[in-house]
Design a protein around this motif. Structure first.
Motif, PDB file in Angstrom:
ATOM      1  N   LEU A 134       0.851  -1.181   0.000  1.00  9.53           N
ATOM      2  CA  LEU A 134       0.000   0.000   0.000  1.00  9.53           C
ATOM      3  C   LEU A 134       0.890   1.235   0.000  1.00  9.53           C
ATOM      4  O   LEU A 134       1.899   1.274   0.715  1.00  9.53           O
ATOM      5  CB  LEU A 134      -0.880   0.019   1.249  1.00  9.53           C
ATOM      6  N   PRO A 135       0.568   2.255  -0.774  1.00  7.51           N
ATOM      7  CA  PRO A 135       1.420   3.447  -0.803  1.00  7.51           C
ATOM      8  C   PRO A 135       1.605   4.025   0.600  1.00  7.51           C
ATOM      9  O   PRO A 135       0.641   4.232   1.341  1.00  7.51           O
ATOM     10  CB  PRO A 135       0.643   4.413  -1.709  1.00  7.51           C
ATOM     11  N   GLY A 136       2.862   4.242   0.947  1.00  5.51           N
ATOM     12  CA  GLY A 136       3.189   4.828   2.238  1.00  5.51           C
ATOM     13  C   GLY A 136       2.985   3.904   3.420  1.00  5.51           C
ATOM     14  O   GLY A 136       3.029   4.353   4.577  1.00  5.51           O
ATOM     15  N   THR A 137       2.793   2.593   3.165  1.00  7.45           N
ATOM     16  CA  THR A 137       2.495   1.651   4.246  1.00  7.45           C
ATOM     17  C   THR A 137       3.448   0.466   4.150  1.00  7.45           C
ATOM     18  O   THR A 137       3.202  -0.484   3.390  1.00  7.45           O
ATOM     19  CB  THR A 137       1.041   1.154   4.152  1.00  7.45           C
ATOM     20  N   PRO A 138       4.548   0.467   4.888  1.00 11.54           N
ATOM     21  CA  PRO A 138       5.459  -0.676   4.833  1.00 11.54           C
ATOM     22  C   PRO A 138       4.764  -1.942   5.302  1.00 11.54           C
ATOM     23  O   PRO A 138       3.838  -1.912   6.127  1.00 11.54           O
ATOM     24  CB  PRO A 138       6.601  -0.270   5.771  1.00 11.54           C
ATOM     25  N   ALA A 139       5.212  -3.077   4.776  1.00 14.25           N
ATOM     26  CA  ALA A 139       4.554  -4.356   5.073  1.00 14.25           C
ATOM     27  C   ALA A 139       4.461  -4.659   6.560  1.00 14.25           C
ATOM     28  O   ALA A 139       3.429  -5.182   7.007  1.00 14.25           O
ATOM     29  CB  ALA A 139       5.269  -5.484   4.335  1.00 14.25           C
TER      30      ALA A 139
END
Length: 317
Positions: A165-170
């Protein structure tokens, strides 16, 4: 804790050879930077957080970063590095050995070497190996070998086979999803039934498995596999162990303790990928939880891990 007693089953190590291999390939841990690590910094953190012993493991993306040949070499180098750290501080560290899935033959061989020769306390598996989940039929020889040994397996999440997700590290969101996904895959594919001697520890309170367990059992028995009862599904889901890393919260802890079998919840920190400030944040909730049964807090912090790792029980402070 008022004394140095915790056994931390979810503590990471960053071997230089592993960090260098990631850097050479432009990799990180699902959009999460690889932190610095040293024995001295680990021991300092442990002393400040009431941790007697940390069971070390490499995190995602594990030791298979490309070719099978490179993965075999990296797994051996990582495991030998971890074994040296444990040899130097046997009362403070244990380790889960990395294995190069999806190369099954190499994974079986490395697990045997690490357990027999290096004295590893178990093995660590990523929740998926290049998009293949742990219930994959091709991985059956590894589960058979681990079951034969009565081994402990630590399942750590990896980035699922989909874009971030953009801007959301795993590690922020996708890891809890992938842990749940692989756990359900293990149950639905019968791995937890066929191999009753293996002990499987799920990271981060099992993702959202405790919260959704009855969704899984009810829909499996009525829609997905009507020949399988809800009780049968729940029995296999309850075989898992769970660590508290990033999961000892006022909302997650009640669900975890309501679902997990007695003795199946273990302390975890996720250091250094979760900084010490995060450990303090979650330790506060773990230490102030108001509804423990008698002895439950001490069991989570230490006793339950002693049952899984008898070697560590001998090192009681």
């Amino acid at each position: 804790m008022s004394f140095r007693a915790r056994i931390d089953v979810h503590q990471h190590i960053v071997p230089p050879v592993w960090a260098d291999a990631l850097a050479a390939r432009g990799l990180d841990s699902g959009g999460w930077a690889i932190p610095a690590w040293s024995t001295s910094s680990a021991l300092a953190m442990m002393d400040q957080q009431g941790i007697a012993t940390g069971v070390l493991s490499v995190t995602a993306p594990g030791v298979h970063l490309g070719s099978d040949a490179d993965a075999r070499t990296l797994a051996r180098a990582v495991n030998e590095y971890c074994a040296e750290v444990v040899k130097d501080h046997p009362d403070r560290f244990g380790h889960f050995a990395g294995v190069p899935l999806p190369d099954v033959d190499a994974a079986v061989a490395e697990a045997a070497y690490a357990l027999d020769t290096l004295g590893a306390d178990g093995v660590v598996l990523m929740s998926n190996a290049h998009g293949r989940y742990l219930g994959d039929p091709a991985f059956e020889p590894l589960w058979a070998e681990l079951d034969r040994r009565g081994a402990t397996v630590f399942v750590h999440p990896a980035q699922p086979p989909m874009p971030l997700l953009p801007g959301t590290p795993a590690p922020l969101a996708d890891y809890v999803f992938d842990t749940t996904r692989t756990a359900l895959n293990l149950v639905l594919n019968g791995v937890m039934t066929r191999y009753p001697r293996v002990r499987v520890v799920l990271s981060h309170g099992g993702g959202f498995l405790p919260y959704a367990a009855y969704r899984f059992s009810g829909l499996t028995s009525t829609v997905v596999d009507p020949d399988r009862s809800a009780e049968n599904v729940l029995r296999d889901l309850k075989r898992f162990y769970f660590d508290t890393a990033l999961s000892a919260s006022p909302s997650a802890l009640p669900a975890l303790l309501a679902f997990a079998e007695p003795g199946h919840v273990l302390y975890g920190s996720d250091w250094p990928f979760a900084p010490q400030e995060a450990g303090t944040y979650y330790n506060h909730y773990l230490e102030t939880y108001p509804d423990y049964t008698p002895g439950q807090a001490e069991a989570i912090n230490r006793g339950n891990a002693e049952a899984l790792f008898p070697r560590l029980a001998a090192e009681r402070p």
